[in-house]
Motif scaffolding. Structure first.
Motif, PDB file in Angstrom:
ATOM      1  N   PHE A 657       0.669  -1.323  -0.084  1.00 13.39           N
ATOM      2  CA  PHE A 657      -0.067  -0.092   0.005  1.00 13.39           C
ATOM      3  C   PHE A 657       0.888   1.254  -0.174  1.00 13.39           C
ATOM      4  CE2 PHE A 657      -3.303  -2.970   1.773  1.00 13.39           C
ATOM      5  CZ  PHE A 657      -4.320  -2.823   0.773  1.00 13.39           C
ATOM      6  N   ARG A 658       1.939   1.236   0.871  1.00 11.91           N
ATOM      7  CA  ARG A 658       2.890   2.609   0.871  1.00 11.91           C
ATOM      8  C   ARG A 658       3.390   2.784  -0.499  1.00 11.91           C
ATOM      9  NH1 ARG A 658       5.251   2.302   7.100  1.00 11.91           N
ATOM     10  NH2 ARG A 658       3.319   2.553   8.131  1.00 11.91           N
ATOM     11  N   THR A 659       3.879   1.695  -1.017  1.00 15.56           N
ATOM     12  CA  THR A 659       4.421   2.056  -2.506  1.00 15.56           C
ATOM     13  C   THR A 659       3.454   2.696  -3.365  1.00 15.56           C
ATOM     14  OG1 THR A 659       5.699  -0.083  -2.193  1.00 15.56           O
ATOM     15  CG2 THR A 659       5.492   1.050  -4.362  1.00 15.56           C
ATOM     16  N   ALA A 660       2.165   2.389  -3.038  1.00 13.24           N
ATOM     17  CA  ALA A 660       1.053   3.137  -3.907  1.00 13.24           C
ATOM     18  C   ALA A 660       0.639   4.720  -3.369  1.00 13.24           C
ATOM     19  CB  ALA A 660      -0.088   2.191  -4.213  1.00 13.24           C
ATOM     20  N   GLY A 661       1.494   5.059  -2.337  1.00 15.16           N
ATOM     21  CA  GLY A 661       1.088   6.118  -1.639  1.00 15.16           C
ATOM     22  C   GLY A 661      -0.139   6.182  -0.837  1.00 15.16           C
ATOM     23  N   ILE A 662      -0.527   4.978  -0.402  1.00 15.37           N
ATOM     24  CA  ILE A 662      -1.968   4.666   0.612  1.00 15.37           C
ATOM     25  C   ILE A 662      -1.515   4.418   1.864  1.00 15.37           C
ATOM     26  CG2 ILE A 662      -3.446   3.075   0.544  1.00 15.37           C
ATOM     27  CD1 ILE A 662      -3.662   2.500  -2.179  1.00 15.37           C
ATOM     28  N   PRO A 663      -2.066   5.331   2.741  1.00 19.56           N
ATOM     29  CA  PRO A 663      -1.559   5.130   4.347  1.00 19.56           C
ATOM     30  C   PRO A 663      -2.046   3.724   4.785  1.00 19.56           C
ATOM     31  CG  PRO A 663      -2.591   7.297   3.660  1.00 19.56           C
ATOM     32  CD  PRO A 663      -2.828   6.619   2.712  1.00 19.56           C
ATOM     33  N   CYS A 664      -0.994   3.160   5.291  1.00 24.29           N
ATOM     34  CA  CYS A 664      -1.313   1.727   6.074  1.00 24.29           C
ATOM     35  C   CYS A 664      -0.424   1.634   7.161  1.00 24.29           C
ATOM     36  CB  CYS A 664      -1.208   0.573   4.923  1.00 24.29           C
ATOM     37  SG  CYS A 664      -1.459  -1.059   5.556  1.00 24.29           S
ATOM     38  N   VAL A 665      -0.915   0.979   8.270  1.00 24.86           N
ATOM     39  CA  VAL A 665      -0.119   0.644   9.526  1.00 24.86           C
ATOM     40  C   VAL A 665      -0.673  -0.578   9.937  1.00 24.86           C
ATOM     41  CG1 VAL A 665      -0.066   3.100  10.054  1.00 24.86           C
ATOM     42  CG2 VAL A 665      -1.800   1.753  11.096  1.00 24.86           C
ATOM     43  N   ARG A 666       0.238  -1.095  10.734  1.00 24.19           N
ATOM     44  CA  ARG A 666       0.023  -2.401  11.660  1.00 24.19           C
ATOM     45  C   ARG A 666      -0.818  -2.248  12.682  1.00 24.19           C
ATOM     46  NH1 ARG A 666       4.392  -3.936  11.878  1.00 24.19           N
ATOM     47  NH2 ARG A 666       4.935  -5.378  10.542  1.00 24.19           N
ATOM     48  N   VAL A 667      -1.807  -3.003  12.885  1.00 27.10           N
ATOM     49  CA  VAL A 667      -2.821  -2.808  13.991  1.00 27.10           C
ATOM     50  C   VAL A 667      -1.935  -3.500  15.283  1.00 27.10           C
ATOM     51  CG1 VAL A 667      -5.146  -3.352  15.125  1.00 27.10           C
ATOM     52  CG2 VAL A 667      -4.670  -3.115  12.688  1.00 27.10           C
ATOM     53  N   ALA A 668      -1.927  -2.595  16.303  1.00 26.42           N
ATOM     54  CA  ALA A 668      -1.137  -3.181  17.559  1.00 26.42           C
ATOM     55  C   ALA A 668      -2.399  -4.148  18.270  1.00 26.42           C
ATOM     56  CB  ALA A 668      -0.544  -1.734  18.308  1.00 26.42           C
ATOM     57  N   LEU A 669      -1.655  -5.018  18.853  1.00 27.55           N
ATOM     58  CA  LEU A 669      -2.722  -5.976  19.633  1.00 27.55           C
ATOM     59  C   LEU A 669      -2.239  -6.007  20.891  1.00 27.55           C
ATOM     60  CD1 LEU A 669      -3.306  -8.804  17.152  1.00 27.55           C
ATOM     61  CD2 LEU A 669      -4.612  -6.865  17.349  1.00 27.55           C
ATOM     62  N   ALA A 670      -3.076  -6.287  22.043  1.00 23.62           N
ATOM     63  CA  ALA A 670      -2.784  -6.383  23.397  1.00 23.62           C
ATOM     64  C   ALA A 670      -1.631  -5.207  23.845  1.00 23.62           C
ATOM     65  CB  ALA A 670      -2.613  -7.639  23.866  1.00 23.62           C
ATOM     66  N   ASN A 671      -2.019  -3.920  23.584  1.00 22.31           N
ATOM     67  CA  ASN A 671      -0.876  -3.019  23.350  1.00 22.31           C
ATOM     68  C   ASN A 671      -0.499  -2.137  24.754  1.00 22.31           C
ATOM     69  OD1 ASN A 671       1.247  -2.080  21.547  1.00 22.31           O
ATOM     70  ND2 ASN A 671       0.097  -0.163  21.721  1.00 22.31           N
ATOM     71  N   ARG A 672      -1.184  -2.472  25.828  1.00 25.54           N
ATOM     72  CA  ARG A 672      -0.982  -1.473  27.005  1.00 25.54           C
ATOM     73  C   ARG A 672       0.368  -1.434  27.454  1.00 25.54           C
ATOM     74  NH1 ARG A 672      -2.660  -2.972  33.051  1.00 25.54           N
ATOM     75  NH2 ARG A 672      -0.740  -4.186  32.561  1.00 25.54           N
ATOM     76  N   ASP A 673       0.854  -2.611  27.706  1.00 23.66           N
ATOM     77  CA  ASP A 673       2.378  -2.567  28.273  1.00 23.66           C
ATOM     78  C   ASP A 673       3.333  -2.072  27.481  1.00 23.66           C
ATOM     79  OD1 ASP A 673       1.539  -3.466  30.636  1.00 23.66           O
ATOM     80  OD2 ASP A 673       2.009  -5.845  30.255  1.00 23.66           O
ATOM     81  N   ALA A 674       3.141  -2.431  26.170  1.00 27.50           N
ATOM     82  CA  ALA A 674       4.159  -1.808  25.032  1.00 27.50           C
ATOM     83  C   ALA A 674       4.121  -0.430  25.045  1.00 27.50           C
ATOM     84  CB  ALA A 674       3.840  -2.565  23.812  1.00 27.50           C
ATOM     85  N   TYR A 675       2.580   0.034  25.067  1.00 30.50           N
ATOM     86  CA  TYR A 675       2.479   1.486  25.187  1.00 30.50           C
ATOM     87  C   TYR A 675       3.327   2.404  26.433  1.00 30.50           C
ATOM     88  CZ  TYR A 675      -0.034   6.118  24.573  1.00 30.50           C
ATOM     89  OH  TYR A 675      -0.398   7.363  24.507  1.00 30.50           O
ATOM     90  N   PHE A 676       3.142   1.748  27.472  1.00 30.22           N
ATOM     91  CA  PHE A 676       3.459   2.342  28.720  1.00 30.22           C
ATOM     92  C   PHE A 676       5.002   2.099  28.834  1.00 30.22           C
ATOM     93  CE2 PHE A 676      -0.705   2.223  30.479  1.00 30.22           C
ATOM     94  CZ  PHE A 676      -0.646   3.323  31.331  1.00 30.22           C
TER      95      PHE A 676
END
Length: 758
Positions: A657-676
């Motif tokens: 998607f990004r090669t075509a200029g389309i915004p795309c991201v990975r969906v973070a799962l069970a992310n509380r501890d990683a966020y903190f």
């Protein structure tokens, strides 16, 4: 005498936003009386607001089209800038710089302008140049995984703009806080917030960490928790809070079922899922026996909080909605006369929809007059609301949250709590989400001896805030008539469920009821057969933000008039304002995006996709975006694209998607501890940590604003019950002996010994 001019009369706001968050923030200021000019850039093409959103969020503004490639029109832009007191942007730092719309380019040499920005992430964060889009921000932050889909595993697409809805209020509140400060210092400054900060405000309910958590803190409310939504005998749904057994018809049927059948029904319908709400299974079977109207009337008669799950638009025609002026007829060039949601606050002078001419000049805006200038050496590093005192009589969430944000902004907030604790305190995970920054005093307001304490507390306060039902407030002596008579300079702020007028003005209410009534529970489920409650509790949070906006606007007005006033907000009004459509003259709704049956997205270009090792989110703006996404993937329809991506890794899908200029991201799962644990989040101020007398160390979501030269107060943990009783009473002039007497009489309470020792 109250001021006869609008709150923000004479303040010129230049709105350079192109997304819903900035546009809504500017709308809030416009209907508080600011002169808002929307400079709509030709360079944005079709990547700006949809026609319907523009009709909703760009009303009350003058619209001027600007082509930045035209030298004459760029000069016109700078002429508007010279006349502006406030500028609002909602682009990424890279976009602003590339277009020459950053603060350095637009405000060079000026210290008398408020420059407000709403980004995707804070400007100091590595993700700051991600597109300013709710789906992408929520995906990377891990919030899409916080909502359980109805009929599948994985994250859920949210068609509710969680980040934008909150960030728009945060921006408007921050701007007026700056204007309050400008009246003291004569200088402006920056106000920055972001979609991730807006979305993280409701996540305070679920995301926190403690070194030594209690069982009550750890319990939380898992996303699998069944909600008390019931399908009635006619197939219609309702959402019930409180205890349905207060209604006689329900009690009779429970008794007829017998304990064994009640237990069996609960096991059948709840299974092994968490059981936060008792007897959900039994009530499911009981409510299925009769039509919804029967149960609504029975429950309302017993003062049980309940609302029907309505379709989008139905609430516009409700008697209570009209009684409070929460809808107004607006004449749009594109759609004619339509019924739209009003800005959901009550204050004096009242908010109103303005009629602006597009033939607007770039004349200079008068700056807020400086009443008592402070030396520059005493203002740097101070907090936006330093010196203000607020008394919080609230409980549950919407009331206390507004007071907590006052504390974040630097006000001295004293929470007055019942000696036995407020009803939400046992649910520590929820209680703590709206209490940090406050000092706590435990008082029995029903005791005759409390009057002397109350008079001293309120006598020199700037704000009183609460969400008690008005009859209760009168019994406790904290109604607006009593307190404004005691302190005429007081800003008396009240949050109710249904608004200050109409037949339901004293009814109880919760977030869940207004997600149901506003249509969001139906919209959030897509085409699923049952409604979906979005567990973020955003109607509570948005009502709190609306109340804070009204409060800080009243403080700004008081600087000029010298007089206090009563202001109000409600869950009803806040929920209606989130509806992104309007009712046309023929009764139809203006078009708006609809979520699909699988809760995957609203189009091929705004959607979740399952990959071989996880999920990605795609978000591309514009009417041609779905075709662009399909063309980039060489697919003819969404089902074909879904099948292709399931064979790819998330890394490969993002690259595609990004090669075509389309915004795309990975969906973070069970992310509380990683966020903190993320150093970038800590460095950007997105986390807060403080010592706590029970948990030892407590971590929560951090700052919701960045004011640059002004700091926030994020250094005090949520208080334990009565933690500051003696401290506050001593400040109020009570002697140690008098405090001992008040304790002995049961008027006030002191904290538990183990808390004192710590």
């Amino acid at each position: 005498m109250q001021a006869s001019v609008d709150c923000l009369d004479g303040i010129r706001v230049v709105d350079l936003s192109r997304h819903r968050a900035g546009s809504t923030a500017a709308l809030l200021l416009a209907e508080l009386g600011a002169d808002v000019v929307k400079l709509r850039l030709v360079q944005d093409c079709d990547r700006s607001l949809s026609p319907v959103l523009s009709a909703l969020r760009d009303r009350s503004k003058a619209i001027v089209d600007i082509d930045l490639d035209d030298e004459h029109q760029r000069r016109t832009l700078h002429e508007f800038m010279q006349g502006a007191a406030v500028v609002i942007q909602d682009r990424t730092p890279a976009e602003m710089s590339a277009l020459g719309l950053d603060q350095a380019s637009l405000c060079s040499g000026r210290d008398d302008v408020v420059f407000a920005t709403i980004g995707s992430w804070p400007a100091s964060h590595p993700l700051c140049d991600r597109p300013v889009d709710d789906t992408l921000v929520l995906a990377e932050a891990g919030l899409l995984d916080e909502q359980e889909p109805v009929a599948r595993d994985g994250p859920a697409y949210l068609n509710f703009p969680l980040g934008s809805a909150h960030a728009s209020y945060l921006c408007a509140i921050g701007i007026i806080a700056r204007l309050v400060r400008m009246r003291q210092t004569g200088t402006g400054g920056t106000v920055a917030t972001s979609l991730v900060q807006g979305a993280m405000l409701p996540m305070m309910l679920y995301w926190s960490r403690a070194a030594k958590p209690t069982a009550a803190l750890s319990a939380g409310m898992p996303k699998q928790t069944p909600q008390p939504m019931y399908r009635c005998g006619d197939g219609k749904w309702m959402h019930v809070m409180g205890n349905p057994a207060k209604a006689e018809a329900v009690r009779v049927m429970l008794a007829q079922m017998g304990e064994d059948n009640v237990r069996a029904a609960n096991d059948l319908h709840a299974g092994t899922r968490p059981r936060v709400y008792p007897n959900i299974g039994a009530f499911t079977e009981i409510f299925a026996t009769r039509p919804r109207d029967f149960w609504l009337n029975a429950l309302w008669a017993a003062d049980v909080p309940v609302q029907p799950v309505l379709a989008t638009g139905e609430l516009f025609l409700d008697e209570q909605t009209r009684s409070n002026g929460h809808v107004q007829t607006v004449h749009c060039a594109e759609y004619g006369a339509v019924l739209q949601a009003a800005v959901p606050i009550t204050l004096s002078p009242p908010v109103r929809i303005a009629r602006r001419s597009d033939r607007v000049t770039a004349s200079a805006s008068p700056r807020p007059s400086v009443k008592h200038p402070l030396p520059a050496s005493t203002t740097h590093g101070q907090r936006p609301l330093s010196g203000l005192k607020a008394i919080d009589f609230g409980c549950y969430l919407a009331g206390p949250l507004a007071a907590m944000l006052l504390a974040d902004l630097g006000a001295d907030v004293i929470k007055v709590e019942a000696i036995g604790g407020e009803p939400l305190r046992p649910a520590e995970w929820a209680f703590n989400a709206c209490q940090r920054g406050k000092r706590n005093i435990a008082i029995d307001l029903s005791h005759p001896g409390a009057t002397a304490v109350l008079k001293r507390l309120v006598g020199d306060a700037d704000v009183v805030h609460h969400n008690q039902r008005i009859p209760t407030a009168r019994k406790l002596g904290i109604d607006q008539e009593t307190l404004l008579k005691l302190n005429p300079r007081l800003v008396y702020s009240h949050v109710s469920a249904y608004g200050p007028e109409g037949p339901r003005k004293d009814w109880p209410g919760y977030d869940q009821l207004f997600q149901a009534a506003s249509g969001w529970e139906q919209e959030a489920s897509g085409d699923a057969t049952q409604p979906t409650w979005l567990r973020f509790g955003m109607m509570d949070h948005l009502a709190a933000l609306a109340s804070l906006l009204a409060t800080i606007a009243a403080l700004y007005t008081r600087q000029q008039s010298g007089e206090g006033q009563a202001v109000a907000a409600s869950l009803l009004g806040a929920s209606l304002f989130t509806v992104e459509t309007a009712v046309a003259a023929d009764g139809s709704l203006l078009p708006y995006p609809k979520l699909d049956a699988g809760q995957m997205g609203i189009s091929a270009a705004n959607r979740l996709y399952r990959c071989a090792d996880g999920w990605v989110a795609v978000a591309l703006e514009g009417v041609h975006a779905p075709a662009q996404v399909l063309a980039a993937s060489q697919c003819e329809h969404v089902a074909q694209l879904e099948a292709r991506l399931q064979a790819l890794s998330t890394e490969a899908a993002i690259a595609l998607f990004r090669t075509a200029g389309i915004p795309c991201v990975r969906v973070a799962l069970a992310n509380r501890d990683a966020y903190f644990d993320a150093p970038a989040n800590k460095a950007a101020g997105l986390l807060a940590s403080y010592p706590h007398p029970v948990y030892e160390t407590y971590e929560q979501i951090g700052a919701f604003w960045d004011f640059g030269d002004l700091t926030l107060a994020l250094d005090r943990a949520p208080p334990v019950l009565a933690q500051h009783t003696s401290e506050v009473l001593l400040e109020l002039g009570f002697s140690t002996e008098e405090i001992d007497t008040l304790v002995a009489q049961g008027v006030v309470a002191l904290p538990a010994k183990q808390v004192v020792n710590k």
